[in-house]
Design an enzyme around this catalytic site. Structure first.
Site, PDB file in Angstrom:
ATOM      1  CG  ASN A 295      89.790 108.202 -35.139  1.00 35.73           C
ATOM      2  OD1 ASN A 295      88.614 108.538 -35.332  1.00 35.73           O
ATOM      3  ND2 ASN A 295      90.613 108.889 -34.384  1.00 35.73           N
TER       4      ASN A 295
ATOM      5  N   GLY B 107      55.324  96.968  21.853  1.00 33.38           N
ATOM      6  CA  GLY B 107      55.171  96.237  23.101  1.00 33.38           C
ATOM      7  C   GLY B 107      56.196  96.721  24.114  1.00 33.38           C
TER       8      GLY B 107
ATOM      9  NE  ARG C 155      51.255 101.935   9.321  1.00 30.61           N
ATOM     10  CZ  ARG C 155      52.319 102.339  10.021  1.00 30.61           C
ATOM     11  NH1 ARG C 155      52.776 103.565   9.861  1.00 30.61           N
ATOM     12  NH2 ARG C 155      52.911 101.527  10.870  1.00 30.61           N
TER      13      ARG C 155
ATOM     14  CG  ASN D  80      73.858  95.007 -35.092  1.00 30.38           C
ATOM     15  OD1 ASN D  80      73.082  95.904 -35.413  1.00 30.38           O
ATOM     16  ND2 ASN D  80      73.886  94.488 -33.880  1.00 30.38           N
TER      17      ASN D  80
ATOM     18  CD  GLN E 164      49.521  83.783  11.009  1.00 26.95           C
ATOM     19  OE1 GLN E 164      50.268  84.540  10.384  1.00 26.95           O
ATOM     20  NE2 GLN E 164      49.079  84.072  12.210  1.00 26.95           N
TER      21      GLN E 164
ATOM     22  N   GLY F 251      47.535  86.805  14.656  1.00 24.16           N
ATOM     23  CA  GLY F 251      48.514  87.370  15.570  1.00 24.16           C
ATOM     24  C   GLY F 251      49.853  86.651  15.502  1.00 24.16           C
ATOM     25  CB  THR F 252      53.230  87.746  16.626  1.00 27.23           C
ATOM     26  OG1 THR F 252      52.808  88.090  17.959  1.00 27.23           O
ATOM     27  CG2 THR F 252      53.318  89.016  15.797  1.00 27.23           C
TER      28      THR F 252
ATOM     29  CB  SER G  91      81.912 111.836 -40.034  1.00 22.30           C
ATOM     30  OG  SER G  91      82.959 112.223 -39.178  1.00 22.30           O
TER      31      SER G  91
ATOM     32  CG  ASN H 105      55.170  99.092   9.790  1.00 18.22           C
ATOM     33  OD1 ASN H 105      54.781  97.936   9.708  1.00 18.22           O
ATOM     34  ND2 ASN H 105      55.936  99.513  10.773  1.00 18.22           N
TER      35      ASN H 105
HETATM   36  C1  UD1 Z   1      54.837  93.112  17.457  1.00 20.42           C
HETATM   37  C2  UD1 Z   1      54.966  92.774  18.923  1.00 20.42           C
HETATM   38  C3  UD1 Z   1      55.367  94.029  19.687  1.00 20.42           C
HETATM   39  C4  UD1 Z   1      56.650  94.603  19.133  1.00 20.42           C
HETATM   40  C5  UD1 Z   1      56.505  94.839  17.634  1.00 20.42           C
HETATM   41  C6  UD1 Z   1      57.829  95.220  17.041  1.00 20.42           C
HETATM   42  C7  UD1 Z   1      53.359  91.016  19.286  1.00 20.42           C
HETATM   43  C8  UD1 Z   1      52.015  90.673  19.828  1.00 20.42           C
HETATM   44  N1  UD1 Z   1      53.708  92.294  19.409  1.00 20.42           N
HETATM   45  O1  UD1 Z   1      53.836  94.084  17.305  1.00 20.42           O
HETATM   46  O2  UD1 Z   1      55.551  93.726  21.048  1.00 20.42           O
HETATM   47  O3  UD1 Z   1      56.987  95.801  19.784  1.00 20.42           O
HETATM   48  O4  UD1 Z   1      56.069  93.629  16.981  1.00 20.42           O
HETATM   49  O5  UD1 Z   1      57.658  95.575  15.711  1.00 20.42           O
HETATM   50  O6  UD1 Z   1      54.071  90.147  18.816  1.00 20.42           O
HETATM   51  N2  UD1 Z   1      52.590  88.648  11.449  1.00 20.42           N
HETATM   52  C9  UD1 Z   1      52.222  87.429  10.945  1.00 20.42           C
HETATM   53  N3  UD1 Z   1      51.013  86.928  11.261  1.00 20.42           N
HETATM   54  C10 UD1 Z   1      50.153  87.572  12.062  1.00 20.42           C
HETATM   55  C11 UD1 Z   1      50.527  88.828  12.592  1.00 20.42           C
HETATM   56  C12 UD1 Z   1      51.762  89.337  12.263  1.00 20.42           C
HETATM   57  O7  UD1 Z   1      52.990  86.794  10.211  1.00 20.42           O
HETATM   58  O8  UD1 Z   1      49.075  87.041  12.303  1.00 20.42           O
HETATM   59  C13 UD1 Z   1      53.910  89.171  11.105  1.00 20.42           C
HETATM   60  C14 UD1 Z   1      53.871  90.495  10.388  1.00 20.42           C
HETATM   61  O9  UD1 Z   1      53.861  90.276   8.995  1.00 20.42           O
HETATM   62  C15 UD1 Z   1      55.163  91.138  10.841  1.00 20.42           C
HETATM   63  C16 UD1 Z   1      55.366  90.574  12.238  1.00 20.42           C
HETATM   64  O10 UD1 Z   1      54.582  89.422  12.311  1.00 20.42           O
HETATM   65  O11 UD1 Z   1      56.248  90.763  10.044  1.00 20.42           O
HETATM   66  C17 UD1 Z   1      54.972  91.560  13.328  1.00 20.42           C
HETATM   67  O12 UD1 Z   1      53.637  91.920  13.137  1.00 20.42           O
HETATM   68  P1  UD1 Z   1      53.143  93.399  13.428  1.00 20.42           P
HETATM   69  O13 UD1 Z   1      51.682  93.443  13.270  1.00 20.42           O
HETATM   70  O14 UD1 Z   1      53.976  94.373  12.705  1.00 20.42           O
HETATM   71  O15 UD1 Z   1      53.572  93.524  14.949  1.00 20.42           O
HETATM   72  P2  UD1 Z   1      52.705  93.971  16.169  1.00 20.42           P
HETATM   73  O16 UD1 Z   1      51.776  92.894  16.526  1.00 20.42           O
HETATM   74  O17 UD1 Z   1      52.204  95.311  15.898  1.00 20.42           O
HETATM   75 CA    CA Z   2      52.479  96.514  13.852  1.00 19.62          CA
END
Ligand code: UD1
Ligand code: CA
Length: 511
Positions: free
Chosen positions: A433, A186, A54, A442, A122, A127-128, A461, A273
Site C-alpha cells: 500500500n 466530370g 484549399r 529514480n 510529375q 493535369g490528370t 504518505s 480538398n
Molecule cells: C478529376 C476528374 C473529374 C472527376 C474528379 C473527381 C480529370 C480531368 N477530371 O477532376 O472528372 O470528377 O477528378 O474528383 O481527371 N493530380 C495530379 N497531377 C495533376 C493534376 C491532378 O497528380 O497534374 C492529382 C491530384 O493531386 C488529385 C487527382 O489527381 O489527387 C485529381 O485531381 P483534381 O484536380 O482533384 O481533379 P479534377 O481535375 O478536378
Molecule cells: Ca479538383
C-alpha cells in the site's frame, strides 16, 4: 533479499473468450473477410502530385492525416490488399516530403507489402492525363491499370476489386456515383445507356451540367489500351490541361466498351480538398468503426464520440472480448486489447495497451504504452485522472488512483497507489500500500535507478524513496520519510524530525 518472483506481475494470459477486432485494414476495406484476392497482373497508379491549395497548409495534402494515418497511406494500404504486381505513386507538389513519408511506410512494413511501390515525379502538373503519362515508362504492356487518387482515403478494396473485375482484359471501367450536387465534377455523358464521354464541369454546357452521375476519379483500364490513348491526349480545353477523362472518347471511337460501375457509398469516393472535408470524412470513418464494434457486441455509450486511430508507426487495432463497455469521448491508438467485461470510463486516451478482463479504467485516464506497452491486470482499477506510461505492468486487482503516474514499473497483485504518486522504475510487491504523495526518486540527474518495494510493505504518505533502494517485505515507512538506504524486512523506517511538543508555549504578540 526477497525472491524476485514475489514481485513479478502475473503473466497476462490469453483468455479463452472470443475477441472481436477492428484494424486499419478492416476499417479501410473488407477484402480480408471476403475471399482472399489472388495476386494479379495489376498495376495501381496513385495520383498525388496536386497542390491542395484549399488545405491552406505547408504540408502536402496527401500527408494530412485521417485516423492517424496519412491520406496516401490509406490509399496505398487499400490498394495493397488487391495484391497488385506494382504500385506507382505520382508525386509533384511536396514530392520530397511525400516520397520520404512513403519510405517510412515501406520501412514500417507490416502495414502492407510495399516492395513493389515506386514513385514517379510529375513536374510541372499539367493535369490528370499528364500525371498518368509519367507512369507509362514503368507500366508493362499487359495487365490492367487501376487509377486512384491519393486524396480519396476511404475507398475500399472490395469496390476496387469489383471495378477491376468489370474491366476484364478488354474494357474501360469507370467508377461513378450520383451526387446531389455535381458541381465541379466530370459528368458521365450517356447515349441511351452507353457511356459516350466524361465532360469536365468547366467544359460542360448548361444541359450537361444537369447530369448528376459523375466520374469519381477511379478507373480500371488494360495497359495495352491505356498507353496509346494517353499518347493521343491534348490539352485543348478550358483549363489547358491533359485530361485523363478524355480517354473515354477514344474508347468509344475505337469500339472499346466502357463500363460505368456505380457506387452508392459516396464516402468511399469523397476526396479531401479542405480541412472541413477532412473532418467530415474523419467522422464518417470513425462512425463506421464504431458501428462495426457495436455490431460485434461492444457497448459504446455514443458512437459519435469514439475514435480509433493509428499510432506513429501506423498500427491501428482495437481488439475487444465480450461485454466491453466504452463510455463517450475515448480515443484509442495503436494496438489496444480490452478483455472480457473491461470498462473504459469517459474521456480516456488509451494507446498500445492490454487491458485484462474485468479491469475498470475510470474517466480522464491517460494510458500510453508507446513501444514498451502497458498492461493492466484482471480486475485492476485505474483512475480517474491516472497516467500509465510505457512499461507500466499492473497485476491483478491493482488499484491506481487519481493523479498517480506509473512508468516502467511492475505492481504485483493487490498493490495499491491511490493518490498523488509517482512510481518510476519500481518493482512493487503483492498487497503493497503506497500512501498519498509517495515519490520514487529514480533519476540522479544522469542515470535512472530502481526502487524495489517488497510484498506487504506500507509506505506512509509523502515519502520519497531515493533509488536505488529496497524496502524489505512487510516493512512500514513512516509518513514524510526520505529513505536513502535499503531497509530490512518487517522494519519500521521513519526518517524525519521527531514531533516536539512544548507545553505552555506562549506565542509572540504584536507590539
Ligand atoms: C478529376 C476528374 C473529374 C472527376 C474528379 C473527381 C480529370 C480531368 N477530371 O477532376 O472528372 O470528377 O477528378 O474528383 O481527371 N493530380 C495530379 N497531377 C495533376 C493534376 C491532378 O497528380 O497534374 C492529382 C491530384 O493531386 C488529385 C487527382 O489527381 O489527387 C485529381 O485531381 P483534381 O484536380 O482533384 O481533379 P479534377 O481535375 O478536378
Ligand atoms: Ca479538383
Amino acid at each position: 533479499m526477497e525472491s524476485a518472483s514475489r514481485q513479478t506481475v502475473q503473466p497476462i494470459s490469453e483468455t479463452a473468450e472470443s475477441y472481436v477486432g477492428l484494424s486499419a485494414r478492416d476499417a479501410s476495406g473488407a477484402v480480408r473477410s471476403a475471399q482472399e484476392p489472388v495476386p494479379q497482373a495489376l498495376s495501381v497508379v496513385i495520383m498525388a502530385a496536386g497542390k491542395g491549395t484549399r488545405m491552406k497548409s505547408t504540408r502536402p495534402k496527401v500527408l494530412h492525416r485521417l485516423a492517424g494515418r496519412a491520406l496516401l497511406a490509406h490509399v496505398v494500404g487499400t490498394a495493397a490488399q488487391l495484391l497488385p504486381r506494382q504500385m506507382v505513386v505520382i508525386t509533384g507538389h511536396g514530392a520530397i516530403e511525400v516520397e520520404a513519408a512513403l519510405a517510412v511506410l515501406i520501412r514500417a512494413g507490416d502495414q502492407f507489402d510495399a516492395k513493389n511501390l515506386s514513385c514517379v515525379r510529375q513536374e510541372p502538373q499539367l493535369g490528370t492525363g499528364h500525371a498518368v503519362q509519367q507512369a507509362v515508362p514503368v507500366l508493362p504492356d499487359d495487365g490492367v491499370c487501376l487509377v486512384l487518387n491519393g486524396d480519396v482515403p476511404l475507398i475500399q478494396a472490395d469496390t476496387l476489386q469489383a471495378l477491376v473485375a468489370s474491366c476484364g482484359a478488354d474494357k474501360l471501367a469507370l467508377l461513378t456515383v450520383v451526387m446531389p450536387d455535381a458541381t465541379g465534377y466530370g459528368r458521365i455523358v450517356r447515349s441511351g445507356n452507353a457511356v459516350q464521354a466524361i465532360v469536365e464541369h468547366k467544359d460542360a454546357s448548361a444541359a450537361l451540367r444537369e447530369i448528376r452521375e459523375i466520374y469519381t476519379g477511379v478507373m480500371a483500364v488494360p495497359n495495352r489500351l491505356l498507353k496509346p490513348w494517353l499518347a493521343r491526349l491534348s490539352n485543348d480545353n478550358t483549363q489547358n490541361e491533359f485530361y485523363l477523362t478524355d480517354i473515354v472518347k477514344f474508347a468509344v471511337v475505337d469500339g472499346v466498351s466502357v463500363v460505368a460501375q456505380q457506387t452508392t457509398d459516396t464516402a468511399q469516393v469523397d476526396g479531401v480538398n479542405s480541412p472541413v472535408q477532412l473532418a467530415q470524412l474523419e467522422r464518417t470513418h470513425q462512425l463506421r468503426q464504431a458501428h462495426a464494434l457495436m455490431e460485434a457486441g461492444v457497448r459504446l455509450t455514443d458512437p459519435a464520440r469514439f475514435d480509433l486511430r493509428a499510432d506513429s508507426r501506423g498500427t491501428c487495432e482495437l481488439v475487444c472480448a465480450q461485454d466491453v463497455e466504452i463510455d463517450l469521448g475515448c480515443i484509442f491508438e495503436g494496438r489496444v486489447s480490452l478483455g472480457q467485461g473491461a470498462r473504459i470510463g469517459a474521456h480516456c486516451i488509451i494507446a498500445n495497451a492490454r487491458i485484462e478482463a474485468g479491469a475498470v479504467i475510470h474517466p480522464f485516464s491517460h494510458i500510453d504504452g508507446e513501444v514498451l506497452g502497458v498492461q493492466v491486470g484482471q480486475g485492476a482499477m485505474v483512475g480517474p485522472f491516472a497516467r500509465l506510461r510505457p512499461g507500466a505492468h499492473l497485476g491483478e486487482d491493482v488499484h491506481i488512483g487519481n493523479f498517480v503516474e506509473v512508468k516502467n514499473s511492475t505492481l504485483a497483485q493487490g498493490a495499491k497507489a491511490n493518490h498523488l504518486t509517482y512510481l518510476g522504475d519500481a518493482t512493487v510487491g503483492e498487497r503493497v500500500n503506497i500512501g498519498a504523495g509517495t515519490i520514487t526518486a529514480n533519476y540522479d540527474g544522469a542515470n535512472k535507478h530502481r526502487t524495489v518495494i517488497e510484498a506487504d510493505v506500507h509506505i506512509g504518505s509523502n515519502s520519497v524513496l531515493v533509488a536505488p533502494v529496497t524496502i524489505g517485505a512487510g516493512g512500514t515507512v513512516g509518513a514524510g520519510s526520505v529513505v536513502t538506504k535499503s531497509t530490512p524486512p518487517g522494519a519500521l523506517t521513519v526518517v524525519r524530525g521527531k514531533t516536539v511538543g512544548v507545553e505552555g508555549w506562549i506565542r509572540p504578540v504584536k507590539r
